[in-house]
Enzyme design. Structure first.
Site, short mmCIF file in Angstrom:
data_model
loop_
_atom_site.label_atom_id
_atom_site.label_comp_id
_atom_site.label_asym_id
_atom_site.label_seq_id
_atom_site.Cartn_x
_atom_site.Cartn_y
_atom_site.Cartn_z
N HIS A 170 -9.71 0.97 4.52
CA HIS A 170 -8.49 1.17 5.31
C HIS A 170 -8.80 2.12 6.47
O HIS A 170 -9.61 3.04 6.32
CB HIS A 170 -7.39 1.74 4.42
CG HIS A 170 -6.04 1.70 5.06
ND1 HIS A 170 -5.67 2.61 6.03
CD2 HIS A 170 -4.99 0.86 4.90
CE1 HIS A 170 -4.44 2.32 6.44
NE2 HIS A 170 -4.01 1.26 5.77
N GLY A 218 2.80 -1.18 4.35
CA GLY A 218 2.84 0.25 4.06
C GLY A 218 4.27 0.71 3.82
O GLY A 218 4.83 0.57 2.74
N GLY A 219 4.89 1.27 4.87
CA GLY A 219 6.20 1.90 4.74
C GLY A 219 7.25 1.04 4.06
O GLY A 219 7.98 1.51 3.17
N GLY A 263 2.36 2.17 10.96
CA GLY A 263 3.35 3.24 10.91
C GLY A 263 4.02 3.55 12.23
O GLY A 263 4.69 4.56 12.37
N GLU A 273 -5.60 -5.07 10.21
CA GLU A 273 -4.62 -4.03 10.48
C GLU A 273 -4.96 -3.31 11.77
O GLU A 273 -5.80 -2.39 11.76
CB GLU A 273 -4.59 -3.01 9.33
CG GLU A 273 -4.23 -3.60 7.99
CD GLU A 273 -3.61 -2.57 7.06
OE1 GLU A 273 -2.54 -2.84 6.53
OE2 GLU A 273 -4.18 -1.47 6.91
N SER A 288 3.19 -2.26 10.42
CA SER A 288 4.61 -2.35 10.74
C SER A 288 5.22 -3.69 10.38
O SER A 288 6.11 -4.19 11.08
CB SER A 288 4.86 -2.01 12.22
OG SER A 288 4.48 -0.66 12.48
N GLU A 305 -7.25 4.52 7.58
CA GLU A 305 -7.01 5.93 7.25
C GLU A 305 -8.20 6.51 6.47
O GLU A 305 -8.53 7.68 6.64
CB GLU A 305 -5.68 6.05 6.47
CG GLU A 305 -4.49 5.80 7.40
CD GLU A 305 -3.25 5.26 6.73
OE1 GLU A 305 -3.15 5.28 5.50
OE2 GLU A 305 -2.36 4.79 7.48
N ASN A 316 0.88 -1.18 0.00
CA ASN A 316 0.00 0.00 0.00
C ASN A 316 0.91 1.22 0.00
O ASN A 316 1.48 1.57 1.03
CB ASN A 316 -0.90 -0.03 1.24
CG ASN A 316 -1.78 1.20 1.33
OD1 ASN A 316 -1.77 2.06 0.44
ND2 ASN A 316 -2.55 1.29 2.41
N TRP A 317 1.02 1.84 -1.16
CA TRP A 317 1.96 2.96 -1.29
C TRP A 317 1.40 4.25 -0.70
O TRP A 317 2.11 5.27 -0.68
CB TRP A 317 2.32 3.17 -2.77
CG TRP A 317 3.14 2.06 -3.37
CD1 TRP A 317 3.57 0.91 -2.74
CD2 TRP A 317 3.63 1.97 -4.72
NE1 TRP A 317 4.30 0.14 -3.61
CE2 TRP A 317 4.36 0.77 -4.83
CE3 TRP A 317 3.52 2.80 -5.84
CZ2 TRP A 317 4.96 0.37 -6.03
CZ3 TRP A 317 4.13 2.41 -7.03
CH2 TRP A 317 4.84 1.21 -7.12
N LYS A 318 0.13 4.22 -0.31
CA LYS A 318 -0.51 5.40 0.30
C LYS A 318 -0.28 6.64 -0.56
O LYS A 318 -0.23 6.53 -1.79
CB LYS A 318 -0.04 5.55 1.76
CG LYS A 318 -0.28 4.26 2.56
CD LYS A 318 -0.18 4.41 4.04
CE LYS A 318 -0.47 3.06 4.72
NZ LYS A 318 -0.42 3.12 6.18
P1 13P Z 1 2.84 0.31 7.77
O1 13P Z 1 3.40 -0.96 7.15
O2 13P Z 1 3.56 1.54 7.32
O3 13P Z 1 2.68 0.19 9.24
O4 13P Z 1 1.37 0.48 7.15
C1 13P Z 1 0.49 -0.60 7.17
C2 13P Z 1 -0.71 -0.23 6.38
O5 13P Z 1 -1.47 0.63 6.76
C3 13P Z 1 -0.92 -0.95 5.12
O6 13P Z 1 -2.18 -0.70 4.59
#
Ligand code: 13P
Length: 257
Positions: free
Chosen positions: A98, A240-241, A180, A174, A219, A100, A12-14
């Site tokens: 998600h 994510g990251g 994050g 999640e 994470s 977010e 997920n490149w956000k």
């Molecule tokens: P991180 O891997 O940065 O914690 O993010 C997870 C995430 O929200 C994937 O959708």
């Protein structure tokens, strides 16, 4: 892992990346996948980059997804993107609900369910996200929150999505407090909640629920991926990251073997 289920590692490149950065990252993931990996790979750039990344990855084993879609197939919805447009642009998957999106845009379980229906109707595989906040976990309510999100967010057709990518919808667990932050639940806690999700899916969708992929997200890094991916009912990761660094994303995929 679930026996007989091939893991999926999804990035997920956000809201990250220029056109050039998205292309470079996609190209590095594609090149790293040559020779085969023990997991299916999916990258989910912003809407802006879906078509370009899909064109770059055409013919490769790396699939492309979006991070949201609208519940309507078209119409007067300024700033939104419809599921058929994403399919047309080359996406095969879409992340929905998600945390977010739930926090930033007030998405409810009902919104997510309507979007999942729209995605399936357009031939996209929905990846529906669920997960508790830290306050909910500390109150001992994590499992109840996740069960309620599952009940409210999954459409009845989730087991048999008419997706070219094939098969059923996907769940991503999640925990909000792990996203994050560099913190993760204990392995026992991840296994427990994935077991609960499996039981709810099996109760609602029967045999199809037994084979649905349940991803862990929050994470996930090269250093913890192998232990997490080895847990029962963990069928991959939503990253994510670490998905923004091709070497880390590929290391996580290798840890699924
Ligand atoms: P991180 O891997 O940065 O914690 O993010 C997870 C995430 O929200 C994937 O959708």
């Amino acid at each position: 892992m679930t026996p007989g289920v091939r893991p999926l590692i999804a990035g997920n490149w956000k809201m990250h990346g220029t056109v050039a950065e998205a292309a470079a990252l996609a190209g590095a993931v594609r090149d790293g996948a040559v020779g085969g990996l023990p997991a299916d790979l999916l990258v989910c750039p912003t809407f802006l980059h879906v078509a370009g990344v899909a064109a770059l990855l055409a013919g490769s084993p790396v699939a492309v997804g979006a991070q949201d879609c609208h519940a309507a197939a078209k119409g007067a919805h300024t700033g939104d993107v419809a599921a058929p447009m994403l399919r047309d642009a080359g996406a095969t998957h879409v992340i929905l609900g998600h945390s977010e999106r739930r926090a930033d845009h007030g998405e409810t379980d009902a919104t997510v369910r309507a979007k999942a229906e729209a995605a399936a109707a357009a031939g996209l595989t929905p990846i529906v996200c669920v997960g508790e906040t830290e306050a909910e976990r500390l109150a001992g309510r994590a499992e109840a929150v996740v069960e309620a999100q599952l009940a409210g967010s999954l459409p009845d057709g989730f087991a048999g999505v008419v997706a070219p990518a094939g098969g059923a919808g996907i769940i991503a667990y999640e925990p909000v407090w792990a996203i994050g932050t560099g913190r993760t639940p204990t392995e026992a806690d991840i296994a427990a909640i994935h077991g609960t999700i499996r039981a709810r899916l099996a109760a609602r969708f029967g045999a199809a629920g037994q084979g649905m992929r349940i991803l862990y997200g929050g994470s996930m890094k090269p250093g913890n991926a192998r232990a997490i991916l080895a847990l029962p009912n963990v069928d991959g990761g939503l990253v994510g990251g670490a998905s923004l660094v091709a070497a880390d994303f590929l290391a996580i995929a290798r840890a699924a073997g």
